[in-house]
Scaffold this active site. Sequence first.
Site, PDB file in Angstrom:
ATOM      1  N   ASP A   1      25.549  -6.150 -17.393  1.00  0.00           N
ATOM      2  CA  ASP A   1      24.939  -6.831 -16.247  1.00  0.00           C
ATOM      3  C   ASP A   1      23.477  -6.402 -16.085  1.00  0.00           C
ATOM      4  OD1 ASP A   1      24.705  -8.123 -13.584  1.00  0.00           O
ATOM      5  OD2 ASP A   1      26.883  -8.225 -13.704  1.00  0.00           O
TER       6      ASP A   1
ATOM      7  N   HIS B   1      22.589  -7.728  -8.824  1.00  0.00           N
ATOM      8  CA  HIS B   1      23.809  -8.364  -9.342  1.00  0.00           C
ATOM      9  C   HIS B   1      24.765  -7.362  -9.971  1.00  0.00           C
ATOM     10  CE1 HIS B   1      26.049 -11.144 -12.068  1.00  0.00           C
ATOM     11  NE2 HIS B   1      25.773 -12.077 -11.182  1.00  0.00           N
TER      12      HIS B   1
ATOM     13  N   SER C   1      30.513 -15.185 -10.855  1.00  0.00           N
ATOM     14  CA  SER C   1      30.094 -13.809 -11.158  1.00  0.00           C
ATOM     15  C   SER C   1      30.847 -12.804 -10.314  1.00  0.00           C
ATOM     16  CB  SER C   1      28.607 -13.623 -10.847  1.00  0.00           C
ATOM     17  OG  SER C   1      27.810 -14.098 -11.868  1.00  0.00           O
TER      18      SER C   1
END
Length: 770
Positions: A149, A219, A544
């Site tokens: 990520d 994220h 996600s």
Amino acid sequence: MAANNHVKFLYVWLSFSISSVFNTTLAQSDNYIVHMDLSAMPKAFSGQQSWYLATLSSLSANLVAKTNAAIASSKLLYSYNHVVHGFSASLTPEELEALKKAPGYVSSIRDRTITVDTTHSYKFLGLNYDSGAWPVSDFGKDVIIGVIDTGVWPESESFNDGGMSDVPSRWKGKCESGTQFNSSLCNKKLIGARYFNKAIAGNPTLNISTNSARDTDGHGTHTSTTAAGNYVKDASYFGYAMGTARGMAPGARVAIYKALWNEGRANSIGASSDIMAAIDKAITDGCDVLSMSLGLEEVELYEDPIAIATFAAIQKNIFVSTSAGNGGPDVETVHNGTPWVLTVAAGAMDRELGATMSFGSNSVHGMALYPRNFSSTQLPIVFMDSCDSTVELRKVVDKIVVCQAPGDDEDSLEDQFNTVKSAGNVAGVFITNKSEVDVFNHAPFPIPSVFLGQKDGDILVKYIKSNNDPKASIGFKKTFLGIKPSPTVASYTSRGPSYSCPSVLKPDVMAPGDLVLAAWPSNIDVNGGNEDLNSNFNLLSGTSMACPHVSGIAALVKVAHPDWSPAAIRSALMTTSDVNDNTGKPIKDVGRQLRPADPLAMGAGHVNPNKALDPGLIYDATVKDYLNLLCALNFTEAQIKTITKSSSIDCSSPSMDLNYPSFIAVFRDINAIGKPNLTTVREFTRTVTNVAEGSFTYKATVTPIKGLKVTVQPNVLVFKGKNDKKSFKLSIKGPRQLDEAVSFGYLTWEDGGKHVVKSPIVATSYIIEK
Ligand SMILES: *[C@@H]1O[C@H](CO)[C@@H](O)[C@H](O)[C@H]1NC(C)=O
Ligand SMILES: *[C@@H]1O[C@H](CO)[C@@H](O)[C@H](O)[C@H]1NC(C)=O
Ligand SMILES: *[C@@H]1O[C@H](CO)[C@@H](O)[C@H](O)[C@H]1NC(C)=O
Ligand SMILES: *[C@@H]1O[C@H](CO)[C@@H](O)[C@H](O)[C@H]1NC(C)=O
Ligand SMILES: *[C@@H]1O[C@H](CO)[C@@H](O)[C@H](O)[C@H]1NC(C)=O
Ligand SMILES: *[C@@H]1O[C@H](CO)[C@@H](O)[C@H](O)[C@H]1NC(C)=O
């Protein structure tokens, strides 16, 4: 759609997905991932890397050898160990052509760029302390989840290692130091942090300012703590979703592999050769589960770096969870339609975040995420129809304004919101039929705003119209639980059939993806630079967010069943998932006007961790089964070798009949249009393994599917003991040309006791145009 104040939600719900080809490297060179046949390596070489360097040096024959060696090593980006037999390098078109003639060359793919695609979700999934998956699996103890990520914010309280034992000795990973990242930042929870940017560093439009695993996006911090964050009390998004935060597997370890780079952009990007290097290291380091909330659109399996790299992970028994993508509600948008990984769709939980409005003797609640403090006193309120005049709104600037477009004008919500925002009214109330995430995608919350459903909106408007001096108060930061119906399928979640392998039904399962609360770097604005607000937790939506839920749940299954293959774990997650919502009716699809969701949207159903621990039967598959499928897909030998990394390919038993826990059949024959009596039969053979102790008799039932006749032979299976295997044949007789785009039902094997083993059956007239 991409107006500036909407950046947060555009960004949030793009899971990471490939946008364009990497075409900005220096001197007309491009980065390529090059697959080599190791059996062609001359014995004289001490190792693969020296062979790759020699191969690269040989490409420019007109230069002196010494310079060539230097050039070769500057061209070589990565030499891979598991995910590819080969390397990645920066090559000119001439060098690439020369390379194709070099001994051992198999194939090459051009690098691509990849861009950016809770406190409650554990309860909604039925996890609790005293019984079921958590205590049985010891909360996922010691499973190592590798997250590919945007990096990590190691200071997050979710990475506290309180109560954790020493790092397992089998762990070979590292906590790499770098810019603002000291190797002492890892601990017993966050056990590894690495970063990969050799390919992306060649992009002159980028400056890698934070050259380390530190998350400059947010994220990666969010996804990794969703999978395995430790307990944090009083977590919330400015008071919304308040509670004790934790990941799905609070006892698991986390290793971060940063391969997506933010570098001042709204959306992080990454290069596929960096991502492959990250997966390569995650395999070497000893990860048990890989979580990848990223994917590539419309690529063949043998050109999809994630499909290629994860094949190596499966060979090492590593479970891989990926996101389906956020391209819904259109069909044929799912990415990661790879037969050997799990592909996760996103849904909404039974939780709404919002505000309570009190007026007269009424109290209603609506959706809201306004993060700041707001007066709790009664304020004058006025109905302004569609709120389309800034001039009129400014006349009532100290009043709460209520807006509703005439009819069902979907696009006007955003206009209404922006008009109220520019007029500067004390608060805005918007009457809308949109779902929570759709609302927040259109209108983030820089102004105090409440989104009311039509029914409550009608009550409010009636009150305003029947009073001389109407007043209302708004209480923000409320969390409502038990919302019905839920779960629902999110409209943005990508739908099948899969481009890369339409004969395998994708996505596989659904998990919570709407407004998931998880850790966030405290130095990054929670709203993409628009709010100037900071918090240690943030709410994000997208597939996600769904993917790491299932990564964590897979870790729980792995602790309970350490000997299960990745396919067995996937089967357990799929066949035990729920197809009904909390009203007992079929789960509905927000992207299809709340019609019952089909398996192309939600896969087998909504994941159910407690049941997944005891599925009764599993549909297992081996690496050889995947190879037999690749052979049946008529890929060339080079294409298959690219995926399997083997020197020789045994295609003696090709089979489209992968032992998968779901069924998809295409009924499409344009010559049969208008001839409904022309029928055809599609057949599937499957083998199920009894994984429970004891002997069992299972009976099959199939839900009726209009216009199709589905039969199962035999329809009774008797298992004498654990690990006993039985095969059956499922046939679908139907028209050569199906009228409907999608018809579906379920095959269920039941032992008359607690095991219910359910598989979706889809008949479709869609075909993938390539
Ligand atoms: C890492 O941090 C520790 C403790 O703050 C410090 O002693 C050490 O020198 C740091 N190491 C590096 C490489 O900066
Ligand atoms: C990268 O950094 C250099 C030096 O600080 C600067 O001149 C250049 O404009 C930056 N490029 C981008 C794309 O930000
Ligand atoms: C809201 O008020 C509380 C209590 O007075 C304060 O601690 C908090 O910082 C305020 N929040 C914002 C966003 O201003
Ligand atoms: C919501 O749906 C109802 C029924 O379809 C419709 O009458 C109403 O106008 C819609 N409201 C809005 C704000 O779109
Ligand atoms: C593969 O080739 C065979 C023989 O030509 C053909 O019958 C089959 O339909 C092909 N399979 C696919 C998936 O295209
Ligand atoms: C198709 O089948 C139906 C029922 O079996 C029959 O009534 C009808 O005549 C058939 N139509 C044709 C065109 O053969």
